[in-house]
Structures are given as structure tokens and as C-alpha cells.
Scaffold this motif. Structure first.
Motif, PDB file in Angstrom:
ATOM      1  N   THR B 226      -8.871  17.630 -48.381  1.00 24.72           N
ATOM      2  CA  THR B 226      -7.681  16.774 -48.361  1.00 24.72           C
ATOM      3  C   THR B 226      -7.886  15.445 -49.086  1.00 24.72           C
ATOM      4  OG1 THR B 226      -7.314  17.724 -46.218  1.00 24.72           O
ATOM      5  CG2 THR B 226      -5.879  15.951 -46.828  1.00 24.72           C
ATOM      6  N   VAL B 227      -9.105  14.878 -49.017  1.00 25.10           N
ATOM      7  CA  VAL B 227      -9.347  13.611 -49.733  1.00 25.10           C
ATOM      8  C   VAL B 227      -9.108  13.786 -51.223  1.00 25.10           C
ATOM      9  CG1 VAL B 227     -10.817  11.849 -48.779  1.00 25.10           C
ATOM     10  CG2 VAL B 227     -11.734  14.127 -49.050  1.00 25.10           C
ATOM     11  N   PHE B 228      -9.578  14.902 -51.763  1.00 21.74           N
ATOM     12  CA  PHE B 228      -9.452  15.079 -53.206  1.00 21.74           C
ATOM     13  C   PHE B 228      -8.026  15.484 -53.574  1.00 21.74           C
ATOM     14  CE2 PHE B 228     -14.121  16.047 -52.756  1.00 21.74           C
ATOM     15  CZ  PHE B 228     -14.467  14.736 -53.034  1.00 21.74           C
ATOM     16  N   THR B 229      -7.328  16.170 -52.663  1.00 22.65           N
ATOM     17  CA  THR B 229      -5.917  16.443 -52.934  1.00 22.65           C
ATOM     18  C   THR B 229      -5.161  15.138 -53.115  1.00 22.65           C
ATOM     19  OG1 THR B 229      -6.112  18.311 -51.454  1.00 22.65           O
ATOM     20  CG2 THR B 229      -3.921  17.706 -52.112  1.00 22.65           C
ATOM     21  N   SER B 230      -5.498  14.171 -52.270  1.00 21.88           N
ATOM     22  CA  SER B 230      -4.847  12.870 -52.345  1.00 21.88           C
ATOM     23  C   SER B 230      -5.030  12.252 -53.722  1.00 21.88           C
ATOM     24  CB  SER B 230      -5.441  11.980 -51.261  1.00 21.88           C
ATOM     25  OG  SER B 230      -5.065  10.663 -51.429  1.00 21.88           O
ATOM     26  N   PHE B 231      -6.242  12.318 -54.249  1.00 16.50           N
ATOM     27  CA  PHE B 231      -6.530  11.747 -55.571  1.00 16.50           C
ATOM     28  C   PHE B 231      -5.834  12.536 -56.678  1.00 16.50           C
ATOM     29  CE2 PHE B 231      -9.471  11.342 -59.251  1.00 16.50           C
ATOM     30  CZ  PHE B 231      -9.328   9.990 -59.454  1.00 16.50           C
ATOM     31  N   MET B 232      -5.903  13.867 -56.546  1.00 14.19           N
ATOM     32  CA  MET B 232      -5.353  14.758 -57.569  1.00 14.19           C
ATOM     33  C   MET B 232      -3.845  14.618 -57.683  1.00 14.19           C
ATOM     34  SD  MET B 232      -6.372  18.687 -57.632  1.00 14.19           S
ATOM     35  CE  MET B 232      -7.319  18.769 -56.214  1.00 14.19           C
ATOM     36  N   ALA B 233      -3.179  14.551 -56.512  1.00 10.39           N
ATOM     37  CA  ALA B 233      -1.718  14.575 -56.502  1.00 10.39           C
ATOM     38  C   ALA B 233      -1.133  13.244 -56.945  1.00 10.39           C
ATOM     39  CB  ALA B 233      -1.216  14.926 -55.115  1.00 10.39           C
ATOM     40  N   THR B 234      -1.934  12.189 -56.935  1.00  9.32           N
ATOM     41  CA  THR B 234      -1.360  10.885 -57.250  1.00  9.32           C
ATOM     42  C   THR B 234      -1.823  10.362 -58.606  1.00  9.32           C
ATOM     43  OG1 THR B 234      -3.134   9.887 -56.007  1.00  9.32           O
ATOM     44  CG2 THR B 234      -1.083  10.235 -54.857  1.00  9.32           C
ATOM     45  N   ILE B 235      -3.062   9.898 -58.659  1.00 11.13           N
ATOM     46  CA  ILE B 235      -3.519   9.170 -59.833  1.00 11.13           C
ATOM     47  C   ILE B 235      -3.635  10.089 -61.041  1.00 11.13           C
ATOM     48  CG2 ILE B 235      -5.442   7.836 -60.735  1.00 11.13           C
ATOM     49  CD1 ILE B 235      -5.716   7.250 -57.480  1.00 11.13           C
ATOM     50  N   VAL B 236      -4.182  11.292 -60.805  1.00  7.99           N
ATOM     51  CA  VAL B 236      -4.374  12.210 -61.925  1.00  7.99           C
ATOM     52  C   VAL B 236      -3.028  12.688 -62.462  1.00  7.99           C
ATOM     53  CG1 VAL B 236      -5.293  14.439 -62.539  1.00  7.99           C
ATOM     54  CG2 VAL B 236      -6.634  12.907 -61.150  1.00  7.99           C
ATOM     55  N   LYS B 237      -2.118  13.006 -61.544  1.00  8.33           N
ATOM     56  CA  LYS B 237      -0.805  13.465 -61.989  1.00  8.33           C
ATOM     57  C   LYS B 237      -0.079  12.361 -62.752  1.00  8.33           C
ATOM     58  CE  LYS B 237       1.809  16.415 -59.880  1.00  8.33           C
ATOM     59  NZ  LYS B 237       2.738  17.098 -59.012  1.00  8.33           N
ATOM     60  N   ALA B 238      -0.200  11.125 -62.273  1.00  2.28           N
ATOM     61  CA  ALA B 238       0.423   9.998 -62.967  1.00  2.28           C
ATOM     62  C   ALA B 238      -0.138   9.857 -64.372  1.00  2.28           C
ATOM     63  CB  ALA B 238       0.188   8.718 -62.167  1.00  2.28           C
ATOM     64  N   ALA B 239      -1.468  10.023 -64.502  1.00  2.00           N
ATOM     65  CA  ALA B 239      -2.090   9.888 -65.821  1.00  2.00           C
ATOM     66  C   ALA B 239      -1.582  10.967 -66.767  1.00  2.00           C
ATOM     67  CB  ALA B 239      -3.603   9.979 -65.689  1.00  2.00           C
ATOM     68  N   ALA B 240      -1.449  12.191 -66.237  1.00  2.00           N
ATOM     69  CA  ALA B 240      -0.938  13.271 -67.083  1.00  2.00           C
ATOM     70  C   ALA B 240       0.469  12.932 -67.558  1.00  2.00           C
ATOM     71  CB  ALA B 240      -0.955  14.583 -66.316  1.00  2.00           C
ATOM     72  N   PHE B 241       1.259  12.313 -66.674  1.00  7.52           N
ATOM     73  CA  PHE B 241       2.617  11.939 -67.070  1.00  7.52           C
ATOM     74  C   PHE B 241       2.618  10.873 -68.151  1.00  7.52           C
ATOM     75  CE2 PHE B 241       5.069  14.092 -63.812  1.00  7.52           C
ATOM     76  CZ  PHE B 241       6.166  14.400 -64.584  1.00  7.52           C
ATOM     77  N   ILE B 242       1.695   9.895 -68.024  1.00  5.31           N
ATOM     78  CA  ILE B 242       1.648   8.843 -69.036  1.00  5.31           C
ATOM     79  C   ILE B 242       1.266   9.433 -70.390  1.00  5.31           C
ATOM     80  CG2 ILE B 242       0.379   6.772 -69.693  1.00  5.31           C
ATOM     81  CD1 ILE B 242       2.468   6.207 -67.630  1.00  5.31           C
ATOM     82  N   GLY B 243       0.311  10.390 -70.373  1.00  5.89           N
ATOM     83  CA  GLY B 243      -0.057  11.043 -71.625  1.00  5.89           C
ATOM     84  C   GLY B 243       1.110  11.805 -72.223  1.00  5.89           C
ATOM     85  N   PHE B 244       1.823  12.518 -71.369  1.00  6.14           N
ATOM     86  CA  PHE B 244       3.016  13.278 -71.748  1.00  6.14           C
ATOM     87  C   PHE B 244       4.028  12.338 -72.406  1.00  6.14           C
ATOM     88  CE2 PHE B 244       5.464  17.037 -69.606  1.00  6.14           C
ATOM     89  CZ  PHE B 244       5.905  17.442 -70.852  1.00  6.14           C
ATOM     90  N   MET B 245       4.276  11.223 -71.730  1.00  3.18           N
ATOM     91  CA  MET B 245       5.253  10.238 -72.206  1.00  3.18           C
ATOM     92  C   MET B 245       4.808   9.657 -73.544  1.00  3.18           C
ATOM     93  SD  MET B 245       7.976   8.603 -70.985  1.00  3.18           S
ATOM     94  CE  MET B 245       8.915   7.117 -71.261  1.00  3.18           C
ATOM     95  N   ARG B 246       3.532   9.329 -73.646  1.00  2.00           N
ATOM     96  CA  ARG B 246       3.016   8.712 -74.862  1.00  2.00           C
ATOM     97  C   ARG B 246       3.139   9.672 -76.042  1.00  2.00           C
ATOM     98  NH1 ARG B 246      -0.307   4.200 -75.681  1.00  2.00           N
ATOM     99  NH2 ARG B 246      -1.487   4.341 -77.594  1.00  2.00           N
TER     100      ARG B 246
END
Lengths: 166, 458
Positions: B226-246
Motif C-alpha cells: 500500500t505504501v508504494f501504491t500511494s507513491f505510484m498513484a500520485t506522484i508518478v501518475k502526475a509526472a506521466a501527465f506532465i510529460g504527456f502535456m509537454r
């Protein structure tokens, strides 16, 4: 038709034929052997473009190291039983439709794209020689080259995390 | 560049600390200090204090867009460490290595946020993915974790293959990996470029778990510790979105008309599938996985609109969503039972935790006075400004209304049901303080969004 062209078509036929053989074999060991064949054909293509370094690296790393690894893994798991589960008929159908669509798109894309005539330098190009490759790698592409070390480092850390006994 | 190098060095440092430091709290303190250092270095970088000067040959560009997002991501990771670093101990024995992998992921996040060449984008996506496969499977004795890791690895490699194929086709079209060259080449689109664009679109949609490329998400988020789900679902997903947007706001901007419809369909599907499936979940962890899909649908609206409001809104959304989800997960980790029934009567035994958890859930649902409301408002506003697709905006509002149902089920269980809400571990006082600060931040952003967005411009 020059010799280079003949060689190109032979190698292409070999690559496509052996990759088709690879995915249609039932026995995974044969699949791996056909995959080696495919890699040989692709290495031949590199040689036609005078990319000697890529040729030798592809041969050593893929046909050498990775394929041997594959074969070892296959030997370690028990293959005597028919372990492959039967697949759903509709799933196969959906897969064929999806793959066919992708093929159509790519054929359509490649059909009327105006690839410039001298995209590939056969024979006379010297960008693939080790000296030139090294210069490009350590001047223009030095940042991605160094950054890829982080990728490998993280893969190594991961291998230790997964592999270490608890 | 500061943050990239320091986080890479921190990753190596954590590897050393795994055998140099005996106590786990020392390892944790080193990681926290390092995280703080990275955050400070990145802020210095934003205001012109470059610690390193490395010529990147135009492959990376550290503009305000990327540096500002990096700061948000690092701040969220810092809060994540403060809240959940202690819980990582329970996952396995390789405590320091988990931190090391997270620092490497942060390197990838910097690359994805600031790439100027498709080569760097690919490297960034890979540096994010490979440590994640391992973190997903780090609970080695749990069969579900193993399955999730393998599934994630296979599907992730496949999507990376599709991405590489797309990059190859684009290279064939433009003759370069460079985004500035791609922009020029985009003025005369060929079918080669469109095919490449679509493949990149699908691969990126997989990474942000947009429908119909979302099938891995529930299993992986549910199976991972669950700790890593928390990291994966938030910060990593946000980063993927920023890359997508860029990628899509620069390289493919001139082809906007070609792909806007595709994005609109993906957005609508993501919203529909994410929200409707989340309603039927019994486990809160799985519900949060589906909720992350539906939130991704809202973030897709920024990509659809591609205007000034969308950029601001995406930053606000990323911050609001990450903070709230990290908070919900931090509370969830403490619970013994991950189903809705597990929260029955939680408010009576832990009134403070229940109150902050309510704030996080309200923010995720998008109730006014929380950051989530304004984030959703910015997204809808951007989509309206883009014009032409009013049905999409109306549909998004309807789906936001559906999402209220499953977020409020948790609140209902906490406050209006009888039970003893078993907690599996001690809830320390500093943990409660950090949660309180987190809830305060969410309300602050909900009242003054410019407290965050101001820093994007000044």
C-alpha cells in the motif's frame, strides 16, 4: 540489381520468414532458435549499412548472451507437459482484428510517405564505424548516454531486491 | 539539472547507507534530508542558482513549466516520506534500497518533465517504470504482489515497445528526435507522422492509465504494497501527465485538430469506466485505484483543451489530487481491514484522523472550499474555453456527481455506522501533525489557489 540489393532482399526474406516461424512454433526451444536466425538476418542488415560496430554488438549481445540466457531459462523450467493453457476463441479473434488494424494503419502510413531517396547509405556510409560512433556518443549524445547509467543502476538494485533471500 | 544530479547521487547514497547504517531510523533520516535537499536545490534552480552547468545539446530544457512541476512533485514526495516512510519497513528487509529506487524514479520524473528530445522522454519513462515494477513486487511472500509485478512488467514493456515504434515513425517523418524539428515538420503532416503520433498517444495513455488502456491499474494498485501504491498513484501518475502535456502541447500542437477528437473520446471513456466501476468496489484500496482512473479522466481534459487555463489547472489538479490521495492512503495503511466495513465507527475511536480523512475525501470528490473543487473547476473552464465539445463538459460534471457516491460511502462508514474500526498499528503524534498540515494545505488551496499558481509566474 546490384549485389547489395540482392543481399538486402535475401536478408529481409530471411528476417521476416524466421520471425514468422518463431511465433508459430509450439515448442519454445524452436522459437528461440528461430529468433536467433532473425537476429542474424538483422545483423546482416547493419553490415549492409556499413555499421560494423552495431553488427558485432547485435551479434554478441543478442544472439550470444541473451539467447543463451533464454535457452537456459527454458531448460530450467519443465517443458514436457503441454503447459500452455487453451486460449479463448473470441480472444484470438479479437487479437487478430486488433493486430490486423495495426497492420493496416502502418501499411497506410508507409504507402504514401515520401521517404527521401538517400535515407539509407548502403556501403559507403561511415557513421556506423566505431570511431564515429564514439565521437557522436561522447559529444552530442553524452547526456542521454550518462543518464542511461541511472537506468541500469536501478535495474541492478532491483535485481538485488528481488533476488536476495529474506 | 540540480535536482536530477542530486537525486541520482542520493540514490547511490541510499545504497551505501543500507550497509553503513545499522538502524532503520538513520536510513530514514538520511532519505528525508536528501529529499529536502533536492527540493531546495530545485527551488534554487528555478531562481537562477545553477549548481551544475552541463550542456545538454538542446535535449533538455529546464523552463518554468518543468521546474515548477518538479517542485510540486518533490514537495509531495517529502510529505509522503514524512507520513509513510515508517510503513515501508514492514514491506521487506531491503529498506534502504526502496528509498534508492524512489530516488531513481525522481530522476526519471525530472527527465519526463523537462525533455526536449524524444530520446530523453523514452529514457525518463523507462527510469520511472523499471523501479516501479520492482517496488510493486517487493512484498515477495505475497502472491498478489508477485502477480501484480509480473502483469505490470509485461504490459509496461509492451506499451514501451509501442512507444518506441511511434518514435521510430516520427523519426522517419522528421529526421530528428528534437521537438523543435518535430514542430516544424508538423506543419506538413504525413500519414507517417500521424501513425507515430497515435502510437505515442496510446503508450502515454497507458502510462497515465486512461481507458481503454487502464486494465493493469486496479490489479497493480491493489497488489502492490500500500505504501508504494500511494507513491505510484500520485506522484508518478502526475509526472506521466506532465510529460504527456509537454509532448502534446509542443511537438504535436500543430496537429491539434487531428488528435483532439481522439483525446475527447479517451477522456469520456476514462471518466465513465473509472467512476462506474469504482461504485461497485468493496475494498477501499481497489476503489482508490478506480478513483485514480477517474481522476486521470479529469486531468485528460487539460490535454484536450491545451490553453493557459489548462496548464494552470493541471498544476492545481496535480497538487490537489496528490496531496489528498497521499493523505487517504496514509490513513488506510494504518487500518487492519481494507474494506468499507473496516472503517465503521472510525470517527468515535480516532476523531482527528476521521476529520482529516473527511477533508481528503471531500477534496477528491470536488466539494467547494477544498482544492479538489477548484482543480475540477479549472479543468472544466479550460474545456469550455477550448470550445466545440460541450457534451464532454456536461458528461464530466455528471461523472463528478457519480464520484461523490463512493467517496461519501467512506465518510458514512466512519461517522454513521457502528463498529470498532480495528487499527493495526500505533498512530504517532507527529504523524497526526503532518496529516493536519496536509488537510490545512488542501483547504488553503481550495480558498486561495493563487497561493500555488503565483509561483508559476514569479
Amino acid at each position: 540489381m546490384s549485389i547489395t540489393q540482392i543481399l538486402f532482399w535475401v536478408l529481409t526474406a530471411m528476417a521476416i520468414g524466421s520471425s514468422l516461424m518463431m511465433i508459430t512454433r509450439k515448442n519454445p526451444v524452436y522459437s528461440v532458435l528461430w529468433l536467433i536466425m532473425t537476429f542474424f538476418a538483422i545483423s546482416g542488415h547493419y553490415l549492409l549499412m556499413n555499421a560494423q560496430f552495431l553488427f558485432i554488438v547485435n551479434l554478441i549481445v543478442y544472439t550470444g548472451a541473451i539467447m543463451v540466457l533464454f535457452l537456459y531459462v527454458l531448460m530450467l523450467i519443465d517443458l514436457r507437459h503441454d503447459t500452455e493453457p487453451r486460449k479463448n476463441k473470441w480472444l484470438k479473434f479479437a487479437g487478430a482484428v486488433a493486430g490486423g488494424c495495426l497492420l493496416l494503419v502502418i501499411v497506410a502510413a508507409l504507402k504514401d510517405s515520401d521517404i527521401k531517396s538517400n535515407v539509407v547509405q548502403t556501403g559507403e556510409g561511415d557513421i556506423g564505424l566505431i570511431a564515429n560512433l564514439g565521437k557522436a556518443l561522447f559529444n552530442e549524445y553524452v547526456v542521454p548516454f550518462e543518464i542511461s547509467s541511472i537506468l541500469f543502476l536501478s535495474a541492478m538494485v532491483g535485481a538485488v531486491v528481488i533476488g536476495k533471500k529474506e | 539539472m540540480n535536482a536530477l544530479l542530486i537525486s541520482a547521487v542520493m540514490g547511490v547514497l541510499m545504497m551505501f547507507s543500507s550497509f553503513m547504517l545499522k538502524s532503520k531510523s538513520a536510513v530514514r533520516n538520511v532519505a528525508l534530508a536528501g529529499m529536502f535537499l533536492i527540493l531546495v536545490a530545485n527551488i534554487l534552480d528555478t531562481y537562477g542558482w545553477h549548481l551544475f552547468n552541463i550542456p545538454t545539446e538542446g535535449m533538455m530544457h529546464f523552463d518554468r513549466f518543468s521546474l515548477f512541476f518538479n517542485s510540486i512533485a518533490f514537495a509531495c514526495t517529502f510529505i509522503f516520506f514524512l507520513l509513510s516512510a515508517r510503513d515501508m519497513e514492514k514491506v521487506g528487509i531491503n529498506y534502504a534500497e526502496y528509498f534508492s529506487l524512489i530516488f531513481f524514479i525522481l530522476c526519471g520524473i525530472v527527465l519526463v518533465a523537462s525533455f526536449q528530445s524524444l530520446l530523453i522522454l523514452f529514457l525518463g519513462i523507462e527510469i520511472i517504470s523499471i523501479p516501479l515494477y520492482i517496488l510493486t513486487g517487493s512484498d515477495k511472500r505475497n502472491l498478489k504482489s508477485n502477480e501484480a509485478s509480473l502483469k505490470y512488467f509485461l504490459l509496461g514493456s509492451f506499451s514501451t515497445g509501442i512507444m518506441l515504434m511511434g518514435i521510430t515513425l516520427l523519426y522517419g517523418h522528421a529526421g530528428s528526435f528534437d521537438i523543435t524539428v518535430l514542430i516544424k515538420a508538423g506543419e506538413k503532416p504525413s500519414s507517417l507522422a500521424i501513425a507515430g503520433l497515435l502510437m505515442l498517444l496510446f503508450a502515454m495513455a497507458f502510462k497515465v492509465s486512461a481507458a481503454p488502456f487502464h486494465f493493469w491499474t486496479p490489479d497493480v494498485y491493489d497488489g502492490a504494497p500500500t505504501v508504494f501504491t500511494s507513491f505510484m498513484a500520485t506522484i508518478v501518475k502526475a509526472a506521466a501527465f506532465i510529460g504527456f502535456m509537454r509532448l502534446f502541447s509542443t511537438a504535436f500542437y500543430s496537429l491539434h485538430d487531428q488528435w483532439q477528437m481522439v483525446i475527447a473520446i479517451i477522456t469520456a471513456l476514462t471518466l465513465l469506466i473509472g467512476n462506474i466501476t469504482a461504485v461497485f468496489q468493496q475494498s477501499i484500496k481497489r476503489m482508490l485505484a478506480y478513483s485514480s482512473i477517474s481522476q486521470a479522466g479529469f486531468m485528460m481534459l487539460a490535454l484536450f483543451a491545451l490553453n493557459g487555463t489548462a496548464t494552470e489547472g493541471l498544476f492545481l489538479y496535480v497538487a490537489a489530487y496528490s496531496l489528498a490521495t497521499i493523505g487517504v492512503f496514509a490513513v488506510l495503511i494504518k487500518m487492519k481491514d481494507y474494506t468499507f466495513e473496516g472503517f465503521n465507527g472510525f470517527a468515535r475511536h480516532h476523531p482527528f484522523l476521521a476529520a482529516v480523512n473527511t477533508v481528503f475525501l471531500l477534496s477528491l470528490a470536488g466539494i467547494p472550499l477544498t482544492a479538489g473543487f477548484l482543480a475540477k473547476f479549472y479543468m472544466l473552464k479550460a474545456a469550455v474555453e477550448a470550445g466545440g465539445f460541450l457534451w464532454l463538459v456536461i458528461f464530466a460534471v455528471l461523472m463528478a456527481a457519480v464520484s461523490v457516491y463512493y467517496y461519501f460511502r467512506v465518510i458514512q462508514a466512519m461517522y454513521f455506522k457502528e463498529g470498532d474500526a480495528p487499527v493495526s498499528m500505533e498512530v504517532s503524534r507527529p504523524f497526526q501533525w503532518v496529516l493536519g498540515v496536509l488537510a490545512f494545505l488542501i483547504i488553503l488551496l481550495g480558498v486561495f489557489p493563487n497561493a500555488l499558481l503565483y509561483w508559476f509566474y514569479f
